[in-house]
Design a protein around this motif. Structure first.
Motif, mmCIF file in Angstrom:
data_model
loop_
_atom_site.group_PDB
_atom_site.id
_atom_site.type_symbol
_atom_site.label_atom_id
_atom_site.label_comp_id
_atom_site.label_asym_id
_atom_site.label_seq_id
_atom_site.Cartn_x
_atom_site.Cartn_y
_atom_site.Cartn_z
ATOM 1 N N GLY A 184 -7.350 55.120 -29.612
ATOM 2 C CA GLY A 184 -8.174 54.734 -28.481
ATOM 3 C C GLY A 184 -8.047 53.252 -28.190
ATOM 4 N N ASP A 185 -8.733 52.798 -27.142
ATOM 5 C CA ASP A 185 -8.722 51.390 -26.759
ATOM 6 C C ASP A 185 -10.114 50.773 -26.713
ATOM 7 O OD1 ASP A 185 -5.820 51.236 -26.124
ATOM 8 O OD2 ASP A 185 -6.359 52.651 -24.537
ATOM 9 N N LEU A 186 -11.124 51.609 -26.524
ATOM 10 C CA LEU A 186 -12.494 51.117 -26.406
ATOM 11 C C LEU A 186 -13.432 52.195 -26.925
ATOM 12 C CD1 LEU A 186 -14.500 48.947 -25.316
ATOM 13 C CD2 LEU A 186 -14.472 50.195 -23.136
ATOM 14 N N GLY A 203 -9.755 48.851 -35.444
ATOM 15 C CA GLY A 203 -9.301 47.842 -34.499
ATOM 16 C C GLY A 203 -9.755 48.081 -33.077
ATOM 17 N N LEU A 204 -10.896 48.771 -32.903
ATOM 18 C CA LEU A 204 -11.398 49.050 -31.558
ATOM 19 C C LEU A 204 -12.560 48.132 -31.213
ATOM 20 C CD1 LEU A 204 -11.524 52.927 -31.134
ATOM 21 C CD2 LEU A 204 -9.686 51.352 -30.606
ATOM 22 N N PRO A 205 -12.493 47.433 -30.085
ATOM 23 C CA PRO A 205 -13.699 46.777 -29.593
ATOM 24 C C PRO A 205 -14.738 47.842 -29.295
ATOM 25 C CG PRO A 205 -12.006 46.806 -27.890
ATOM 26 C CD PRO A 205 -11.364 47.317 -29.147
ATOM 27 N N THR A 206 -15.986 47.526 -29.581
ATOM 28 C CA THR A 206 -17.043 48.526 -29.546
ATOM 29 C C THR A 206 -18.182 48.061 -28.662
ATOM 30 O OG1 THR A 206 -16.490 49.385 -31.739
ATOM 31 C CG2 THR A 206 -18.753 49.719 -30.989
ATOM 32 N N LEU A 237 -15.007 45.025 -20.323
ATOM 33 C CA LEU A 237 -13.939 45.188 -21.319
ATOM 34 C C LEU A 237 -12.825 46.093 -20.807
ATOM 35 C CD1 LEU A 237 -15.961 45.392 -24.647
ATOM 36 C CD2 LEU A 237 -14.744 43.456 -23.674
ATOM 37 N N ALA A 238 -13.167 47.042 -19.967
ATOM 38 C CA ALA A 238 -12.143 47.929 -19.407
ATOM 39 C C ALA A 238 -11.101 47.147 -18.623
ATOM 40 C CB ALA A 238 -12.790 48.976 -18.511
ATOM 41 N N ALA A 284 -6.397 41.867 -22.759
ATOM 42 C CA ALA A 284 -6.142 40.826 -23.758
ATOM 43 C C ALA A 284 -7.391 40.582 -24.602
ATOM 44 C CB ALA A 284 -5.688 39.540 -23.074
ATOM 45 N N THR A 285 -8.540 40.580 -23.948
ATOM 46 C CA THR A 285 -9.804 40.407 -24.675
ATOM 47 C C THR A 285 -10.037 41.563 -25.631
ATOM 48 O OG1 THR A 285 -10.775 39.161 -22.843
ATOM 49 C CG2 THR A 285 -12.302 40.152 -24.410
ATOM 50 N N ARG A 286 -9.742 42.763 -25.179
ATOM 51 C CA ARG A 286 -9.908 43.927 -26.065
ATOM 52 C C ARG A 286 -9.042 43.801 -27.302
ATOM 53 N NH1 ARG A 286 -9.163 47.111 -21.422
ATOM 54 N NH2 ARG A 286 -7.206 47.912 -22.301
ATOM 55 N N ARG A 287 -7.819 43.354 -27.120
ATOM 56 C CA ARG A 287 -6.924 43.233 -28.281
ATOM 57 C C ARG A 287 -7.451 42.204 -29.271
ATOM 58 N NH1 ARG A 287 -2.936 44.235 -24.266
ATOM 59 N NH2 ARG A 287 -2.721 42.011 -23.818
ATOM 60 N N SER A 288 -7.895 41.059 -28.788
ATOM 61 C CA SER A 288 -8.394 40.031 -29.707
ATOM 62 C C SER A 288 -9.687 40.483 -30.381
ATOM 63 C CB SER A 288 -8.612 38.713 -28.963
ATOM 64 O OG SER A 288 -9.610 38.839 -27.968
ATOM 65 N N MET A 289 -10.536 41.172 -29.634
ATOM 66 C CA MET A 289 -11.768 41.689 -30.233
ATOM 67 C C MET A 289 -11.472 42.737 -31.296
ATOM 68 S SD MET A 289 -14.440 42.125 -27.066
ATOM 69 C CE MET A 289 -15.380 40.721 -26.433
ATOM 70 N N GLY A 290 -10.481 43.587 -31.047
ATOM 71 C CA GLY A 290 -10.118 44.602 -32.024
ATOM 72 C C GLY A 290 -9.643 43.995 -33.328
ATOM 73 N N ILE A 291 -8.853 42.935 -33.237
ATOM 74 C CA ILE A 291 -8.389 42.229 -34.443
ATOM 75 C C ILE A 291 -9.570 41.637 -35.195
ATOM 76 C CG2 ILE A 291 -7.055 40.257 -35.271
ATOM 77 C CD1 ILE A 291 -5.127 40.788 -32.888
ATOM 78 N N ALA A 292 -10.486 40.998 -34.453
ATOM 79 C CA ALA A 292 -11.657 40.386 -35.080
ATOM 80 C C ALA A 292 -12.572 41.441 -35.699
ATOM 81 C CB ALA A 292 -12.424 39.570 -34.044
#
Length: 384
Positions: A273-275, A296-299, A335-336, A340-348
């Motif tokens: 998933g992505d979000l 690794g998913l932004p939530t 977030l949708a 780029a923000t989603r990717r950085s948030m997922g890493i964090a």
């Protein structure tokens, strides 16, 4: 470290799929990995043929509105007889059903110290199922149950403070963990996404959990329909089952329903998933929040339970003030449209839960049960 004999009593256990069952199994396995003898008391399931040597299977009955789940019928005499033959040093009662009450009665008769686990906000469920007038009655019932034990274990500081204010005695925080070897972004699967009709650049919103009224799923649908206006190829993937699934699928034929998934399969769904959206207002904790973060998913979730404990707003996703439905929708839309923000948030998010090791939870749980057992020995009357 001395070898102890513990007993765990629960009305739900794998292969049943829910947060309580999986949490209890993790605690059981953790104690056993530390070298202890652990007996398990649970209702007999349809898949059972014969009990394992460490299990005591009791009679159960179907749980209304929860297909596939059962509750244990009263079994005080049977527990007293079994525990007299092999006396546990301490017991853990995970659920407040008839079997749980029986376990507390048996423990009291035999002088065995018992800890209880507060896993489910039944008082909140009363509201979600249209019986808000029963909320205070449910809370009083739970307080009476848990105060019969020597300690009530909860997963968050927030819940501990709430229960203490409501007159619950000896509330102890036992943090949760997540298996970061299982839940891992590396399990992302392009073929699985293709089965969802999602390309590499298409947004996949995912919800994992019980599909039921108490999960506030209408809000998730509303948020998705709003973000879909700017992301027309977005897909909404649902992992889980429950009484609302049939109606939800009929009303939303474009949604993807994957049913119950376990182990590596559910981890693969998370990572693909992505979000992750989690609109529930009634969770005691919400293990899926940690599983999504580890994947690794932004939530996007409301700011209580696991989200209050571990999810940082604008760092790991969005932690929305509880009850702010409009804010939840806006966060999903924001977030949708920000890959780029989603990717950085997922890493964090992955980094934020990396240190939550199941082994440490097992050690803390073991220490607590051992303290209860030691207290019993100290206060036990001397032999004459």
């Amino acid at each position: 470290m001395p070898q102890m004999r513990y007993a765990i009593v629960t009305e739900t256990y794998p292969p049943e799929v829910n947060g309580v069952a999986l949490t209890v199994q993790g605690l059981e396995h953790g104690l056993r990995a530390r070298g202890h003898e652990v007996g398990l008391v649970r209702p007999r399931q349809s898949t059972d043929t014969v009990a394992q040597t460490h299990e005591l299977l009791v009679r159960g009955a179907p749980l209304p509105r929860y297909p596939g789940l059962r509750f244990g019928l009263p079994a005080t005499r049977r527990l007293v007889a079994a525990w007299r033959q092999a006396m546990p040093d301490a017991i853990y009662v995970a659920t407040e059903g008839p079997l749980g009450w029986s376990a507390l009665r048996a423990a009291r008769q035999l002088g065995i110290p018992a800890a209880t686990g507060f896993h489910t906000r039944f008082d909140e469920y009363m509201r979600d199922y249209g019986a808000a007038f029963l909320q205070q009655m449910a809370l009083r019932w739970m307080r009476r149950f848990h105060n019969r034990g020597a300690a009530t274990l909860v997963p968050t500081r927030e819940l501990a403070q709430f229960l203490q204010a409501q007159g619950f005695d000896n509330v102890v925080r036992l943090p949760r963990a997540v298996d970061t070897l299982l839940f891992d972004p590396a399990r992302r699967d392009r073929s699985l996404r293709a089965a969802w009709d999602a390309g590499d650049d298409d947004l996949v919103v995912i919800h994992v959990g019980r599909i039921a009224p108490e999960k506030n799923l209408d809000l998730a649908v509303r948020a998705f329909r709003e973000l879909q206006k700017t992301q027309p190829r977005a897909r909404f993937v649902w992992v889980g089952d429950g009484p609302s699934r049939e109606k939800l699928a009929a009303q939303n034929p474009d949604f993807v329903f994957c049913g119950l998934q376990r182990g590596a399969a559910v981890a693969r769904h998370f990572a693909s998933g992505d979000l992750f959206v989690f609109p529930s207002h009634s969770e005691t904790f919400g293990n899926v929040t940690l599983e999504a973060m580890a994947s690794g998913l932004p939530t996007v979730a409301f700011d209580y339970g696991a989200a209050r404990e571990y999810l940082r707003d604008d760092v790991h996703g969005a932690a929305i003030a509880d009850g702010d439905d409009a804010g939840f929708v806006q966060a999903c839309m924001r977030l949708a449209n920000a890959p780029a923000t989603r990717r950085s948030m997922g890493i964090a998010a992955r980094q934020a839960v990396a240190a939550l090791r199941p082994e440490q939870v097992a050690a803390d749980f073991d220490d607590l049960l051992m303290q209860l057992a030691d207290a019993r020995r100290i206060h036990a009357p001397a032999a004459t």
